[in-house]
Design an enzyme around this catalytic site. Structure first.
Site, PDB file in Angstrom:
ATOM      1  N   ASN A  13     -17.292  -6.760  -6.136  1.00 14.49           N
ATOM      2  CA  ASN A  13     -18.197  -6.661  -7.279  1.00 14.49           C
ATOM      3  C   ASN A  13     -18.060  -7.974  -8.049  1.00 14.49           C
ATOM      4  O   ASN A  13     -17.002  -8.242  -8.629  1.00 14.49           O
ATOM      5  CB  ASN A  13     -17.743  -5.480  -8.141  1.00 14.49           C
ATOM      6  CG  ASN A  13     -18.845  -4.766  -8.870  1.00 14.49           C
ATOM      7  OD1 ASN A  13     -18.553  -3.841  -9.616  1.00 14.49           O
ATOM      8  ND2 ASN A  13     -20.088  -5.138  -8.694  1.00 14.49           N
ATOM      9  N   CYS A  74     -19.106  -1.553 -17.457  1.00 14.42           N
ATOM     10  CA  CYS A  74     -18.852  -1.913 -16.063  1.00 14.42           C
ATOM     11  C   CYS A  74     -17.342  -1.977 -15.872  1.00 14.42           C
ATOM     12  O   CYS A  74     -16.677  -2.825 -16.474  1.00 14.42           O
ATOM     13  CB  CYS A  74     -19.502  -3.247 -15.742  1.00 14.42           C
ATOM     14  SG  CYS A  74     -19.162  -3.855 -14.076  1.00 14.42           S
ATOM     15  N   ASN A  76     -15.310  -2.612 -13.065  1.00 10.66           N
ATOM     16  CA  ASN A  76     -14.786  -3.791 -12.380  1.00 10.66           C
ATOM     17  C   ASN A  76     -15.021  -5.051 -13.209  1.00 10.66           C
ATOM     18  O   ASN A  76     -14.200  -5.975 -13.208  1.00 10.66           O
ATOM     19  CB  ASN A  76     -15.432  -3.941 -11.003  1.00 10.66           C
ATOM     20  CG  ASN A  76     -14.901  -2.932 -10.016  1.00 10.66           C
ATOM     21  OD1 ASN A  76     -13.744  -2.523 -10.076  1.00 10.66           O
ATOM     22  ND2 ASN A  76     -15.751  -2.500  -9.094  1.00 10.66           N
ATOM     23  N   ASN A 171     -26.793   5.575 -12.042  1.00 12.65           N
ATOM     24  CA  ASN A 171     -26.160   5.021 -10.851  1.00 12.65           C
ATOM     25  C   ASN A 171     -25.998   6.162  -9.846  1.00 12.65           C
ATOM     26  O   ASN A 171     -25.715   7.300 -10.229  1.00 12.65           O
ATOM     27  CB  ASN A 171     -24.795   4.429 -11.198  1.00 12.65           C
ATOM     28  CG  ASN A 171     -24.917   3.283 -12.181  1.00 12.65           C
ATOM     29  OD1 ASN A 171     -25.332   2.191 -11.831  1.00 12.65           O
ATOM     30  ND2 ASN A 171     -24.567   3.543 -13.431  1.00 12.65           N
ATOM     31  N   GLU A 189     -26.494   0.761  -7.521  1.00 17.47           N
ATOM     32  CA  GLU A 189     -26.341   0.484  -8.951  1.00 17.47           C
ATOM     33  C   GLU A 189     -27.668   0.220  -9.627  1.00 17.47           C
ATOM     34  O   GLU A 189     -28.430  -0.646  -9.198  1.00 17.47           O
ATOM     35  CB  GLU A 189     -25.413  -0.718  -9.170  1.00 17.47           C
ATOM     36  CG  GLU A 189     -23.947  -0.363  -9.142  1.00 17.47           C
ATOM     37  CD  GLU A 189     -23.085  -1.389  -9.855  1.00 17.47           C
ATOM     38  OE1 GLU A 189     -23.328  -1.656 -11.049  1.00 17.47           O
ATOM     39  OE2 GLU A 189     -22.175  -1.943  -9.207  1.00 17.47           O
ATOM     40  N   CYS A 199     -18.163  -0.432  -7.352  1.00 15.11           N
ATOM     41  CA  CYS A 199     -18.590  -0.047  -8.695  1.00 15.11           C
ATOM     42  C   CYS A 199     -17.427   0.670  -9.352  1.00 15.11           C
ATOM     43  O   CYS A 199     -17.012   1.738  -8.891  1.00 15.11           O
ATOM     44  CB  CYS A 199     -19.827   0.845  -8.637  1.00 15.11           C
ATOM     45  SG  CYS A 199     -20.380   1.424 -10.261  1.00 15.11           S
ATOM     46  N   GLY A 200     -16.881   0.090 -10.415  1.00 14.83           N
ATOM     47  CA  GLY A 200     -15.685   0.652 -11.039  1.00 14.83           C
ATOM     48  C   GLY A 200     -15.930   1.960 -11.753  1.00 14.83           C
ATOM     49  O   GLY A 200     -15.171   2.925 -11.591  1.00 14.83           O
ATOM     50  N   THR A 201     -16.993   2.027 -12.561  1.00 10.91           N
ATOM     51  CA  THR A 201     -17.289   3.298 -13.222  1.00 10.91           C
ATOM     52  C   THR A 201     -17.712   4.335 -12.189  1.00 10.91           C
ATOM     53  O   THR A 201     -17.479   5.534 -12.373  1.00 10.91           O
ATOM     54  CB  THR A 201     -18.396   3.133 -14.285  1.00 10.91           C
ATOM     55  OG1 THR A 201     -19.548   2.511 -13.687  1.00 10.91           O
ATOM     56  CG2 THR A 201     -17.912   2.303 -15.468  1.00 10.91           C
TER      57      THR A 201
END
Length: 260
Positions: A13, A74, A76, A171, A189, A199-201
């Site tokens: 990312n 976000c 990441n 997302n 995303e 995608c961190g979230t």
């Protein structure tokens, strides 16, 4: 003008980072942000992040999707911004910063990974074929058995622009169970309007959704994304999911200047 930028990535990312502590960046210029994120005509990135001064914390995070618009949290990107702040000597180790979804704490692990505290998740919508929750950004989570061959862009866009989420969209995460503590994730995303390598979230949402729906009883979950590996941990109690942490790599790629 000559714009100095830095490039960071977290499990693939990738983000354009700009030190905006002097306040020089034209924050409302969506076309400029989109140009800088363009992989053919600009620098290239899933998003752009400004590091700014804040009176109450170490710094402020301002996040833009690659379409040029400011967006929700976000994960990441937050971890990469922490690494960026350390490289700029804004911080030394543990840190607290402010983002669009509130206060975040972060620290560096001995192995160089960055651990970022995410927001608490008090409520989850569990439907017949999917789960929806907000982990700083809205996330649809859906299990897919043949994940490797699934058309993420087409199917993700269909749900993102469909009747479920209206104009704001969501997302879209497609997930497959590997074992009791490991899941594979592919994410479409919103704002990028394509699949991203991580995608961190989204990883955070998947880990919590898998626990909430009984796919796992683990509270520390490995999430294998297309660009690497992330780990999500949390506490589960009567208030929902608290002490949520997202851990993974956050690495400097290169720096440079671009004429804008």
């Amino acid at each position: 003008m000559q714009l100095e930028f830095y490039k960071y990535q977290g499990a693939g990312n990738d983000f354009v980072m700009i030190d905006n502590r002097s306040g020089f960046f034209p924050k409302e210029d969506t076309q400029l942000v989109a140009h800088l994120c363009d992989r053919r005509f600009g620098i290239g990135g899933d998003g752009l992040i400004l590091l700014e001064n804040d009176t109450d914390t170490d710094f402020k995070m301002v996040y833009y999707n690659s379409d040029g618009n400011q967006s929700s949290m976000c994960g990441n990107g937050g971890r990469c911004l922490v690494a960026f702040a350390k490289d700029l000597h804004v911080i030394a180790g543990k840190t607290t910063f402010i983002a669009t979804d509130g206060l975040h704490h972060a620290s560096f692990e001995d192995n160089g990974l960055v651990s970022l505290q995410m927001i608490d998740v008090p409520t989850i919508e569990i439907k017949k074929d999917h789960t929806f929750l907000n982990t700083g950004s809205p996330h649809h989570v859906q299990m897919i058995e043949d994940l490797e061959h699934y058309n993420i862009k087409a199917e993700g866009a269909a749900i993102r622009y469909g009747e479920l989420y209206g104009a704001a969209g969501s997302n879209i995460n497609f997930v497959k169970k590997i074992d009791d503590t490991t899941f594979r994730l592919r994410t479409y995303e919103r704002g990028v309007e394509d699949e991203t390598l991580a995608c961190g979230t989204g990883a955070t949402a998947v880990a919590i959704a898998m626990n909430a729906t009984g796919q796992t009883s683990a509270t520390a979950i490995n999430v294998n994304v297309e660009g690497g590996k992330l780990v999500v941990s949390f506490d589960k109690n009567e208030n929902g999911f608290t002490n949520v942490f997202l851990k993974g790599p956050a690495e400097f790629v290169f720096k440079g200047t671009i004429e804008v």
